[in-house]
Each structure stands twice: as structure tokens, then as C-alpha cells.
Design a protein around this motif. Sequence first.
Motif, PDB file in Angstrom:
ATOM      1  N   SER A  24      43.503  47.251  34.388  1.00 45.36           N
ATOM      2  CA  SER A  24      42.102  47.085  34.756  1.00 45.36           C
ATOM      3  C   SER A  24      41.801  45.670  35.220  1.00 45.36           C
ATOM      4  N   THR A  25      42.666  44.719  34.912  1.00 46.98           N
ATOM      5  CA  THR A  25      42.421  43.344  35.353  1.00 46.98           C
ATOM      6  C   THR A  25      43.180  42.986  36.620  1.00 46.98           C
ATOM      7  N   THR A  26      44.024  43.867  37.107  1.00 50.26           N
ATOM      8  CA  THR A  26      44.849  43.553  38.275  1.00 50.26           C
ATOM      9  C   THR A  26      44.010  43.236  39.508  1.00 50.26           C
ATOM     10  N   LEU A  27      43.068  44.083  39.841  1.00 45.10           N
ATOM     11  CA  LEU A  27      42.249  43.852  41.028  1.00 45.10           C
ATOM     12  C   LEU A  27      41.491  42.524  40.942  1.00 45.10           C
ATOM     13  N   PRO A  28      40.764  42.254  39.834  1.00 46.15           N
ATOM     14  CA  PRO A  28      40.081  40.949  39.766  1.00 46.15           C
ATOM     15  C   PRO A  28      41.049  39.768  39.864  1.00 46.15           C
ATOM     16  N   GLN A  29      42.224  39.893  39.254  1.00 46.11           N
ATOM     17  CA  GLN A  29      43.180  38.783  39.323  1.00 46.11           C
ATOM     18  C   GLN A  29      43.644  38.533  40.753  1.00 46.11           C
ATOM     19  N   ARG A  30      43.798  39.590  41.504  1.00 43.41           N
ATOM     20  CA  ARG A  30      44.227  39.431  42.893  1.00 43.41           C
ATOM     21  C   ARG A  30      43.099  38.892  43.777  1.00 43.41           C
ATOM     22  N   LEU A  31      41.858  39.235  43.447  1.00 45.83           N
ATOM     23  CA  LEU A  31      40.735  38.843  44.292  1.00 45.83           C
ATOM     24  C   LEU A  31      40.160  37.466  43.975  1.00 45.83           C
ATOM     25  N   ILE A  32      40.323  37.001  42.750  1.00 39.09           N
ATOM     26  CA  ILE A  32      39.694  35.739  42.341  1.00 39.09           C
ATOM     27  C   ILE A  32      40.021  34.588  43.281  1.00 39.09           C
ATOM     28  N   PRO A  33      41.288  34.356  43.651  1.00 42.42           N
ATOM     29  CA  PRO A  33      41.541  33.230  44.565  1.00 42.42           C
ATOM     30  C   PRO A  33      40.782  33.355  45.883  1.00 42.42           C
ATOM     31  N   GLU A  34      40.740  34.555  46.443  1.00 47.23           N
ATOM     32  CA  GLU A  34      40.032  34.756  47.707  1.00 47.23           C
ATOM     33  C   GLU A  34      38.528  34.533  47.541  1.00 47.23           C
ATOM     34  N   VAL A  35      37.973  35.050  46.447  1.00 48.05           N
ATOM     35  CA  VAL A  35      36.540  34.893  46.183  1.00 48.05           C
ATOM     36  C   VAL A  35      36.197  33.420  46.001  1.00 48.05           C
ATOM     37  N   MET A  36      36.988  32.712  45.218  1.00 46.71           N
ATOM     38  CA  MET A  36      36.682  31.313  44.936  1.00 46.71           C
ATOM     39  C   MET A  36      36.879  30.409  46.152  1.00 46.71           C
ATOM     40  N   GLN A  37      37.629  30.846  47.134  1.00 44.80           N
ATOM     41  CA  GLN A  37      37.820  30.051  48.350  1.00 44.80           C
ATOM     42  C   GLN A  37      36.721  30.311  49.392  1.00 44.80           C
ATOM     43  N   ASP A  38      35.933  31.341  49.162  1.00 43.68           N
ATOM     44  CA  ASP A  38      34.855  31.655  50.087  1.00 43.68           C
ATOM     45  C   ASP A  38      33.774  30.575  49.962  1.00 43.68           C
ATOM     46  N   GLU A  39      33.270  30.109  51.098  1.00 38.79           N
ATOM     47  CA  GLU A  39      32.271  29.035  51.103  1.00 38.79           C
ATOM     48  C   GLU A  39      30.976  29.411  50.386  1.00 38.79           C
ATOM     49  N   ARG A  40      30.736  30.692  50.205  1.00 40.19           N
ATOM     50  CA  ARG A  40      29.507  31.134  49.528  1.00 40.19           C
ATOM     51  C   ARG A  40      29.637  31.129  48.014  1.00 40.19           C
ATOM     52  N   TYR A  41      30.863  31.017  47.497  1.00 40.68           N
ATOM     53  CA  TYR A  41      31.080  31.190  46.054  1.00 40.68           C
ATOM     54  C   TYR A  41      30.358  30.135  45.215  1.00 40.68           C
ATOM     55  N   PHE A  42      30.587  28.866  45.483  1.00 40.30           N
ATOM     56  CA  PHE A  42      30.017  27.834  44.617  1.00 40.30           C
ATOM     57  C   PHE A  42      28.492  27.750  44.707  1.00 40.30           C
ATOM     58  N   PRO A  43      27.895  27.907  45.892  1.00 42.26           N
ATOM     59  CA  PRO A  43      26.426  27.983  45.913  1.00 42.26           C
ATOM     60  C   PRO A  43      25.905  29.193  45.119  1.00 42.26           C
ATOM     61  N   TYR A  44      26.609  30.325  45.228  1.00 43.83           N
ATOM     62  CA  TYR A  44      26.225  31.515  44.453  1.00 43.83           C
ATOM     63  C   TYR A  44      26.329  31.220  42.955  1.00 43.83           C
ATOM     64  N   LEU A  45      27.428  30.610  42.541  1.00 43.06           N
ATOM     65  CA  LEU A  45      27.639  30.288  41.127  1.00 43.06           C
ATOM     66  C   LEU A  45      26.553  29.337  40.625  1.00 43.06           C
TER      67      LEU A  45
END
Length: 175
Positions: A24-45
Motif C-alpha cells: 500500500s505504500t509502494t505508489l506513494p514512495q514512487r511518486l514522492i520524489p516527482e511530487v516534491m520536485q514539482d514547482e507547486r509543491y512547496f507553495p502548496y505545503l
Amino acid sequence: RGQDEDFDRFTRSLINAKMVEVCSTTLPQRLIPEVMQDERYFPYLEERTKKYKERADVAAEILKTIPELIIQKPQGAFYMTAVFKEGALKNTQKLAIKNPQIADLVTSLTTANIKPDKRFVYYLLGSTGICVVPLMGGFNSTFHGFRFTLLESDEDLFKKNIEVLAAAIRSYIDS
């Protein structure tokens, strides 16, 4: 394992449960690097953290009016904790529950030897529909209290729920 069918079935169920947990954690683990590299991530956070702080401020402002509670505002978390001061909870306190079936259920769940904060949580849920998690009965804490989320995005509804929670706490303590 191969010598006892029941033991074999038991160990397979443990292994399967663990596989579900890991998978159940495989998908989030694979996506986290891509999500965190998106320019929208830190403003969203930053925006999410700001909203959690605002809701924590609202909750603290309302709940700090209850002298029997200790409130500690979180630092960016999406949940908040309230601790009852020593002696605030007793095994005789109750909240009125309109639905007789729910009242019977809550009574049956609270007649056994349960932690006072868990007793409060059952009455709160049965009376108001507000669901919080007891600290002793849910987080293995040494303090009587509860934890609730700051996730409600409707600011007016969040404030109303905290006001209902505060009124229920006062009523419970005074009963």
C-alpha cells in the motif's frame, strides 16, 4: 509450517497482511520524489501549513476557555491534542443522547472498566456525532485527553464543530 494446517493458515495470513501493508505504500514512495520536485509543491505545503495554524488558533481560542483542559497548539501538524487536568474526568459523567439505540450502545460500552477519556469519547460521539480519539485509550498515553484533526476545510463548519465540542466538554464535566 507444513506440519500443522491451522498454523500454516495463520502464518500465511500474517504474511499476506504484511504484504498488503508494504504494497500500500509502494505508489506513494514512487511518486514522492516527482511530487516534491514539482514547482507547486512547496507553495502548496506552505498554504496547507498556514491553514492548519489558523484552525489550531481557532480551536485553541475556543477550548482554552475550559479551565479543565490543557491545550497545546501544534506546530504545523494537521491534528491537535487536548488534555484533561487531573480529576476533571469521573466514571459517572454523561452526555444526553437523543437516539435511544445509540444511548443503549454507549451505556453498554462504558459500563466496563474503561479509561475515562475513552468514556468521554464514546459519549461525545453518541451525543454530538463528533469523533475524536482518546489519548489513553487510543494512543497509549499516560494522559487523559483526546486528539482531533484540523482537516475540515470549511472554516465556518470547523469553528461550529469546535464550539459544539467545547459545549459538550463543559456539559460532560458538569454532569
